[in-house]
Design a protein around this motif. Structure first.
Motif, PDB file in Angstrom:
ATOM      1  N   THR A  82      -3.105   0.294   4.192  1.00 45.71           N
ATOM      2  CA  THR A  82      -1.963   0.923   4.557  1.00 45.71           C
ATOM      3  C   THR A  82      -1.320   0.176   5.614  1.00 45.71           C
ATOM      4  O   THR A  82      -2.060  -0.188   6.617  1.00 45.71           O
ATOM      5  N   HIS A  83       0.251   0.242   5.954  1.00 48.86           N
ATOM      6  CA  HIS A  83       0.645  -0.362   6.928  1.00 48.86           C
ATOM      7  C   HIS A  83       1.944   0.595   7.199  1.00 48.86           C
ATOM      8  O   HIS A  83       2.980   0.510   6.324  1.00 48.86           O
ATOM      9  N   GLY A  84       1.885   1.477   8.351  1.00 46.34           N
ATOM     10  CA  GLY A  84       3.013   2.419   8.554  1.00 46.34           C
ATOM     11  C   GLY A  84       2.915   3.276   7.270  1.00 46.34           C
ATOM     12  O   GLY A  84       2.122   4.007   6.907  1.00 46.34           O
ATOM     13  N   LYS A  85       4.247   3.280   6.644  1.00 49.48           N
ATOM     14  CA  LYS A  85       4.332   4.123   5.770  1.00 49.48           C
ATOM     15  C   LYS A  85       4.180   3.642   4.275  1.00 49.48           C
ATOM     16  O   LYS A  85       4.353   4.135   3.009  1.00 49.48           O
ATOM     17  N   ILE A  86       3.801   2.202   4.303  1.00 53.09           N
ATOM     18  CA  ILE A  86       3.785   1.680   3.060  1.00 53.09           C
ATOM     19  C   ILE A  86       2.260   1.233   2.675  1.00 53.09           C
ATOM     20  O   ILE A  86       1.606   1.057   3.432  1.00 53.09           O
ATOM     21  N   ASN A  87       2.101   1.298   1.357  1.00 50.54           N
ATOM     22  CA  ASN A  87       0.653   0.681   1.095  1.00 50.54           C
ATOM     23  C   ASN A  87       0.805  -0.671   0.497  1.00 50.54           C
ATOM     24  O   ASN A  87       2.123  -0.923  -0.115  1.00 50.54           O
ATOM     25  N   PHE A  88      -0.244  -1.454   0.686  1.00 50.79           N
ATOM     26  CA  PHE A  88       0.099  -2.875   0.160  1.00 50.79           C
ATOM     27  C   PHE A  88      -1.375  -3.065  -0.518  1.00 50.79           C
ATOM     28  O   PHE A  88      -2.156  -2.734  -0.142  1.00 50.79           O
ATOM     29  N   MET A  89      -1.268  -4.077  -1.297  1.00 50.92           N
ATOM     30  CA  MET A  89      -2.249  -4.746  -2.093  1.00 50.92           C
ATOM     31  C   MET A  89      -2.239  -6.217  -1.690  1.00 50.92           C
ATOM     32  O   MET A  89      -1.223  -6.959  -2.054  1.00 50.92           O
TER      33      MET A  89
END
Ligand code: ADP
Ligand code: MG
Length: 260
Positions: A82-89
């Motif tokens: 998670t980064h702020g409101k975003i999820n990332f792979m």
């Protein structure tokens, strides 16, 4: 309904990664649930999300390897960050080993799709950043995608290679992923004061505007983009007034308006 969008162009340096990073941010700010997938061994997108030197244990390379070996995938919590409101792979350089193995693996085009499909319920948008080639990684990304955004930097060589890319997408539609659509061409790093950029934009519109959407908003060239990337930030977050950042907000709105 979730939409999976691949951002692809086999040319490097056309702002694929920058576009994924900033569209993800803007979509998140507009209240959409977003997953950004780094599918490039160079891992620039991952770097833009993670604090310096932070080691991300499990990456898409590990998940792809498990999928290739028909083994159980790790828990989502291990490879979705998670980064702020975003999820990332995240990605890692090991994805290049995966790419080499994919070349020898039969029927491996749908591996990424199989990883992303079960995540549809959790997101409104899944954005995939791709590597600059039309090799097996990009094929996997296009096979997983509902649509594709093609960023173009309006330099002289911009349209060269676009035919190969559209041909590849049409082949994928015919053979693997019948539903893939062209989301649109996105003009990036534009300097509309110059005749060259005006001409190239016009050329692209004339050549492709009939069959393909071209995003109304063009992303201006801005020094803020590089600065924001350096600090692991989106452009709007870095500078609320940046024209490039505001342009990505408009792209996000167009994406939402365009819907499924
Ligand atoms: P790609 O992923 O297609 O290789 P990147 O997103 O990494 O392209 O962008 C290539 C370079 O161009 C990066 O250094 C990035 O900071 C810069 N860049 C991208 N978009 C812009 C822009 N609108 N204005 C100025 N520089 C940009
Ligand atoms: Mg990139």
């Amino acid at each position: 309904m979730c939409k999976i969008i691949a951002v692809a162009n086999q040319k490097g340096g056309v702002a694929k990664t920058t576009s994924v990073r900033n569209m993800a941010y803007s979509l998140g700010e507009l209240g959409k649930r977003v997953l950004a997938v780094d599918f490039d061994p160079q891992s620039n997108l991952t770097a833009s999300f993670s604090e310096e030197n932070k080691i991300l244990k499990t990456t898409i390379a590990d998940v792809m390897t498990k999928a290739m070996d028909e083994e159980a995938l790790p828990n989502r919590g291990e490879y979705i960050y998670t980064h702020g409101k975003i999820n990332f792979m995240p990605s890692s350089i090991h994805l290049s080993v995966v790419e080499a193995n994919l070349r020898m693996e039969m029927g491996s085009e749908k591996l990424l799709s199989n990883i992303l499909e079960p995540l549809r319920e959790e997101y409104d948008f899944i954005l995939i950043d791709t590597n600059p080639s039309l090799g097996p990684l990009t094929i996997n990304a296009l096979s997983a995608a509902d649509s594709v955004i093609i960023p173009i930097n309006p330099e002289f060589y911009a349209t060269m290679g676009l035919t190969d890319l559209t041909k590849t997408i049409l082949k994928i539609r015919k053979r693997i992923n019948p539903d893939i659509q062209f989301e649109g061409i996105l003009m990036t790093m534009c300097d509309m004061q110059t005749n060259l950029h005006k001409e190239v934009c016009l050329e692209v519109t004339e050549a492709y505007g009939n069959g393909m959407k071209i995003f109304k908003v063009q992303i201006p060239r801005s020094i803020r983009v590089g600065e924001a990337n350096r600090y692991g930030m989106s452009v709007v977050d870095f500078d609320k007034k940046s024209k490039a950042g505001l342009a990505y907000d408009e792209v996000a709105k167009e994406l939402i308006a365009y819907g499924n």
